[in-house]
Design a protein around this motif. Structure first.
Motif, mmCIF file in Angstrom:
data_model
loop_
_atom_site.group_PDB
_atom_site.id
_atom_site.type_symbol
_atom_site.label_atom_id
_atom_site.label_comp_id
_atom_site.label_asym_id
_atom_site.label_seq_id
_atom_site.Cartn_x
_atom_site.Cartn_y
_atom_site.Cartn_z
ATOM 1 N N HIS A 98 61.490 7.440 19.149
ATOM 2 C CA HIS A 98 60.549 6.313 19.113
ATOM 3 C C HIS A 98 59.561 6.335 20.279
ATOM 4 O O HIS A 98 58.617 5.535 20.293
ATOM 5 N N ARG A 99 59.766 7.239 21.212
ATOM 6 C CA ARG A 99 58.785 7.444 22.288
ATOM 7 C C ARG A 99 57.784 8.550 21.950
ATOM 8 O O ARG A 99 56.832 8.772 22.700
ATOM 9 N N MET A 100 58.001 9.240 20.859
ATOM 10 C CA MET A 100 57.090 10.325 20.488
ATOM 11 C C MET A 100 55.705 9.763 20.212
ATOM 12 O O MET A 100 55.569 8.666 19.643
ATOM 13 N N CYS A 132 51.785 13.081 16.752
ATOM 14 C CA CYS A 132 52.612 14.161 16.215
ATOM 15 C C CYS A 132 52.785 14.047 14.701
ATOM 16 O O CYS A 132 53.259 14.985 14.057
ATOM 17 N N LEU A 133 52.406 12.914 14.132
ATOM 18 C CA LEU A 133 52.489 12.721 12.692
ATOM 19 C C LEU A 133 51.239 13.281 12.012
ATOM 20 O O LEU A 133 50.193 13.409 12.646
ATOM 21 N N PRO A 134 51.320 13.617 10.727
ATOM 22 C CA PRO A 134 50.119 14.049 10.003
ATOM 23 C C PRO A 134 49.033 12.987 10.071
ATOM 24 O O PRO A 134 49.317 11.781 10.151
ATOM 25 N N GLN A 135 47.791 13.407 10.044
ATOM 26 C CA GLN A 135 46.677 12.464 10.183
ATOM 27 C C GLN A 135 46.667 11.417 9.086
ATOM 28 O O GLN A 135 46.223 10.294 9.292
ATOM 29 N N GLU A 136 47.173 11.792 7.907
ATOM 30 C CA GLU A 136 47.145 10.844 6.789
ATOM 31 C C GLU A 136 48.272 9.817 6.854
ATOM 32 O O GLU A 136 48.334 8.898 6.016
ATOM 33 N N PRO A 170 61.767 -10.343 9.626
ATOM 34 C CA PRO A 170 61.488 -10.496 11.056
ATOM 35 C C PRO A 170 60.060 -10.086 11.381
ATOM 36 O O PRO A 170 59.417 -9.371 10.590
ATOM 37 N N PRO A 171 59.515 -10.510 12.515
ATOM 38 C CA PRO A 171 58.113 -10.236 12.836
ATOM 39 C C PRO A 171 57.754 -8.753 12.833
ATOM 40 O O PRO A 171 56.748 -8.362 12.246
ATOM 41 N N GLY A 172 58.558 -7.908 13.483
ATOM 42 C CA GLY A 172 58.308 -6.474 13.468
ATOM 43 C C GLY A 172 56.946 -6.082 13.989
ATOM 44 O O GLY A 172 56.176 -5.415 13.299
ATOM 45 N N THR A 173 56.638 -6.475 15.213
ATOM 46 C CA THR A 173 55.304 -6.222 15.754
ATOM 47 C C THR A 173 55.136 -4.805 16.300
ATOM 48 O O THR A 173 54.018 -4.344 16.473
ATOM 49 N N ARG A 174 56.226 -4.109 16.594
ATOM 50 C CA ARG A 174 56.121 -2.759 17.159
ATOM 51 C C ARG A 174 55.892 -1.720 16.069
ATOM 52 O O ARG A 174 56.400 -1.841 14.959
ATOM 53 N N ARG A 175 55.133 -0.675 16.404
ATOM 54 C CA ARG A 175 54.921 0.455 15.517
ATOM 55 C C ARG A 175 55.132 1.725 16.322
ATOM 56 O O ARG A 175 54.487 1.926 17.343
ATOM 57 N N THR A 176 56.055 2.569 15.859
ATOM 58 C CA THR A 176 56.351 3.825 16.531
ATOM 59 C C THR A 176 56.523 4.914 15.480
ATOM 60 O O THR A 176 56.501 4.648 14.278
ATOM 61 N N VAL A 177 56.724 6.136 15.955
ATOM 62 C CA VAL A 177 57.186 7.188 15.051
ATOM 63 C C VAL A 177 58.580 6.805 14.569
ATOM 64 O O VAL A 177 59.441 6.430 15.367
ATOM 65 N N VAL A 178 58.802 6.867 13.266
ATOM 66 C CA VAL A 178 60.099 6.589 12.654
ATOM 67 C C VAL A 178 60.553 7.863 11.946
ATOM 68 O O VAL A 178 59.780 8.462 11.198
ATOM 69 N N HIS A 179 61.778 8.281 12.199
ATOM 70 C CA HIS A 179 62.284 9.505 11.573
ATOM 71 C C HIS A 179 62.310 9.373 10.057
ATOM 72 O O HIS A 179 61.934 10.281 9.337
ATOM 73 N N GLY A 180 62.810 8.243 9.561
ATOM 74 C CA GLY A 180 62.798 7.974 8.134
ATOM 75 C C GLY A 180 64.065 8.320 7.388
ATOM 76 O O GLY A 180 64.286 7.821 6.279
ATOM 77 N N ASP A 181 64.931 9.182 7.953
ATOM 78 C CA ASP A 181 66.194 9.519 7.291
ATOM 79 C C ASP A 181 67.246 9.896 8.334
ATOM 80 O O ASP A 181 67.997 10.848 8.150
ATOM 81 N N PHE A 182 67.298 9.127 9.416
ATOM 82 C CA PHE A 182 68.234 9.382 10.502
ATOM 83 C C PHE A 182 69.591 8.813 10.107
ATOM 84 O O PHE A 182 69.776 7.597 10.057
ATOM 85 N N ARG A 183 70.546 9.715 9.841
ATOM 86 C CA ARG A 183 71.855 9.276 9.356
ATOM 87 C C ARG A 183 72.864 10.397 9.520
ATOM 88 O O ARG A 183 72.509 11.559 9.753
#
Length: 232
Positions: free
Chosen positions: A38-40, A44-48, A84-97
């Protein structure tokens, strides 16, 4: 690419003697890994890659499937009302398990399957890790190998923002709903001829498991607080 030796099969990680020493460390190590993810930088994500509304996305997917699932509809309404408000936006792995981790006798060695990485609420990753399906029969809520307190405290110590337990519970509930809809999708691929597969057909039985889990979670109190450990 580099080969990383280790184990990724959850049932072996949770049961084999070779990983007995690693299991008590895994929840805390997951917290550390997620704080780093979440600090990345978003670059580093695709532009789209854009931040989507995940609730809307999976509601639309369910509608397109054309299958009546009243429990999923109920969960969607409850989640929308209690969001919940969820005001933060970070890189999310999406399938961390559990299942997407390479584990050795000392613990986590690598994180796999980054193709779903996106911009979003970081608690999405923590909630997904706690979904019951990824416990593989274990009573421990975090990947089948640890507790909420271990994950949260480690995440916060490693530089992750403070975790709101009610928000984490929301994202865990959302994760159960999402996995339930995915189970319907996989079954429809088989039934509609997209990919004939006994495995996909068998995933259909998991739909009712997720419906049951959702009903239980919607009727429960927020995320349970675990008793403090004595250091005396």
């Amino acid at each position: 690419m580099t080969r990383v030796p280790g184990e990724s099969i959850p049932r072996k990680i949770l049961r084999d003697d070779a990983y007995a020493a690693a299991r008590p460390r895994l929840a805390a190590q997951c917290g550390q890994a997620l704080a780093a993810i979440h600090r990345m930088p978003p670059s580093c994500l695709p532009q789209e890659a854009v931040a989507e509304d995940p609730l809307r996305r999976w509601r639309d997917v369910l509608d397109l499937l054309g299958e009546p699932h009243p429990v999923f509809e109920l969960a969607l309404r409850r989640l929308a009302a209690d969001r919940p408000p969820g005001t933060r936006r970070t890189v999310v792995h999406g399938d961390f398990r559990n299942g997407n981790l390479i584990v050795g006798p000392e613990g986590i060695r690598a994180v796999l399957d980054w193709e779903l990485a996106h911009l979003g609420d970081p608690l999405e990753d923590l909630g997904w890790l706690c979904v019951k399906a990824w416990r593989f029969g274990s009573p421990l809520p975090v990947g089948g190998f640890g507790g909420y307190d271990e994950l949260i405290s480690s995440y916060e110590r490693a530089g992750g923002h403070p975790v709101d337990r009610d928000a984490l519970r929301w994202w865990e509930t959302f994760g159960v709903l999402k996995w339930g809809v995915i189970c319907v999708m996989q079954t429809m691929r088989h039934l509609r001829g997209g990919a004939r597969s006994v495995e996909l057909a068998a995933i259909g039985r998991r739909v009712c498991e997720n419906e049951w889990d959702l009903l239980r979670m919607l009727g429960e109190n927020p995320l349970p607080r675990e008793p403090r450990k004595s250091h005396a």
